[in-house]
Design an enzyme around this catalytic site. Structure first.
Site, mmCIF file in Angstrom:
data_model
loop_
_atom_site.group_PDB
_atom_site.id
_atom_site.type_symbol
_atom_site.label_atom_id
_atom_site.label_comp_id
_atom_site.label_asym_id
_atom_site.label_seq_id
_atom_site.Cartn_x
_atom_site.Cartn_y
_atom_site.Cartn_z
ATOM 1 N N ASP A 6 0.773 -0.969 0.119
ATOM 2 C CA ASP A 6 0.003 -0.179 0.129
ATOM 3 C C ASP A 6 0.791 1.292 0.002
ATOM 4 O OD1 ASP A 6 -2.253 1.743 0.273
ATOM 5 O OD2 ASP A 6 -2.358 1.542 2.331
ATOM 6 N N SER A 7 0.184 2.366 -0.179
ATOM 7 C CA SER A 7 1.056 3.526 -0.115
ATOM 8 C C SER A 7 1.626 3.784 1.291
ATOM 9 C CB SER A 7 0.297 4.678 -0.649
ATOM 10 O OG SER A 7 -0.968 4.957 0.409
ATOM 11 N N CYS A 69 -4.590 -1.449 -1.846
ATOM 12 C CA CYS A 69 -4.682 0.123 -2.054
ATOM 13 C C CYS A 69 -5.933 0.171 -3.105
ATOM 14 C CB CYS A 69 -3.464 0.613 -2.146
ATOM 15 S SG CYS A 69 -3.489 2.549 -2.873
ATOM 16 N N GLU A 148 -2.504 7.983 8.574
ATOM 17 C CA GLU A 148 -1.248 8.071 8.442
ATOM 18 C C GLU A 148 -0.511 8.601 9.774
ATOM 19 O OE1 GLU A 148 1.449 6.213 6.534
ATOM 20 O OE2 GLU A 148 -0.407 5.431 5.451
ATOM 21 N N CYS A 180 -11.156 3.100 0.432
ATOM 22 C CA CYS A 180 -9.613 3.274 0.685
ATOM 23 C C CYS A 180 -9.235 2.376 1.872
ATOM 24 C CB CYS A 180 -9.420 4.746 0.987
ATOM 25 S SG CYS A 180 -7.506 5.233 1.274
ATOM 26 N N HIS A 182 -7.158 2.841 4.064
ATOM 27 C CA HIS A 182 -6.876 3.670 5.118
ATOM 28 C C HIS A 182 -8.179 3.768 5.797
ATOM 29 C CE1 HIS A 182 -3.052 4.633 3.143
ATOM 30 N NE2 HIS A 182 -2.896 5.019 4.461
#
Length: 261
Positions: A6-7, A69, A148, A180, A182
């Site tokens: 993932d990012s 992602c 994040e 997403c 996240h």
């Protein structure tokens, strides 16, 4: 070995689901933290990162790669599959299909990054799986970055989330798709805001089931986990406890900084 990337830390929700489904598999999780978030970036940039990371994981003998992602899947999963035809690649897509099927109001909402919100892949998902259902696509700039940094309780952010949820609920959406990875970690904030009026739709478990179907020999190992990152790898391990995934730390065999990926 199974490679998951993932990012940033969003894909840890998918990693956790796969670790539960395949307890003996050796897993590598790679966070492209030098370039997080992907949401505001161009498709060409995202495609370059996905191909570089995919080739890196292939060189590590990963027999299955999971693109954990939504943004990367929308922009580049087909390109990655073409580049690595000998390795199964599992992507993550917003749960439009289950949301549309479950909706009673015939109106759903997709919470997404800017890139996913404008992607043809999401548009095609909606065309293919939401016939007769009104789909509200809601870009959520900055939300992945908030996760994040785990900066989720500031009055400003809570007010922003509350306003967005209220607007979608007032519009009649009874299924809210977390578009997403996240956003899975925003569930403690989102769930009380929509309780009794809408359901949150997360696809982490569905992705884990698909990985389980395709893993083959990659499902057999010693149950180890390697955390890799293109910047700040030590933060990945710290994030496990911070996100309620401390149990994954027991599988960790180390952390690596990948400056050249």
């Amino acid at each position: 070995m199974i490679g998951i990337f993932d990012s940033g830390i969003g894909g840890l929700s998918v990693l956790a689901a796969i670790a539960r489904s395949l307890p003996t598999a050796d897993l590598t999780y790679l966070a492209d933290t030098a370039h997080v978030p992907y949401g505001p970036r161009s498709d060409a940039f995202i495609q370059g990162r996905v191909l570089a990371i995919g080739h890196h994981l292939a060189e590590q003998d990963c027999g299955l790669i999971v693109v954990a992602c939504n943004t990367a899947t929308a922009a580049a999963v087909q390109m990655l599959r073409a580049a690595l035809p000998h390795i199964p690649v599992v992507g993550v897509e917003p749960g439009v299909k289950p949301a549309a099927k479950a909706s009673r109001s015939r109106r759903i909402a997709v919470l997404a990054t800017e890139s996913t919100a404008r992607s043809e892949r999401l548009a095609r998902l909606i065309r293919d799986h939401a016939d007769g259902v009104d789909v509200l696509v809601e870009p959520c700039p900055g939300w992945a970055t908030r996760v994040e940094s785990r900066d989720l309780q500031t009055p400003e952010f809570v007010a922003e989330v509350r306003l967005k949820m209220q607007r979608l609920l007032d519009a009649g959406a009874d299924q809210l798709v977390l578009g997403c990875t996240h956003y899975s970690f925003l569930t403690p904030l989102l769930a009380p805001l929509v309780a009794g009026r809408a359901q949150l739709v997360d696809v982490a478990e569905a992705v884990a089931r698909q990985a389980q179907r395709l893993a083959g020999a990659s499902a057999q190992g010693q149950g180890r986990l390697l955390l890799q990152a293109t910047a700040r790898p030590e933060q990945l391990h710290a994030s496990l406890a911070g996100l309620g995934l401390g149990w994954l730390a027991e599988r960790c065999r180390g952390e690596e900084l990948l400056a050249r990926v």
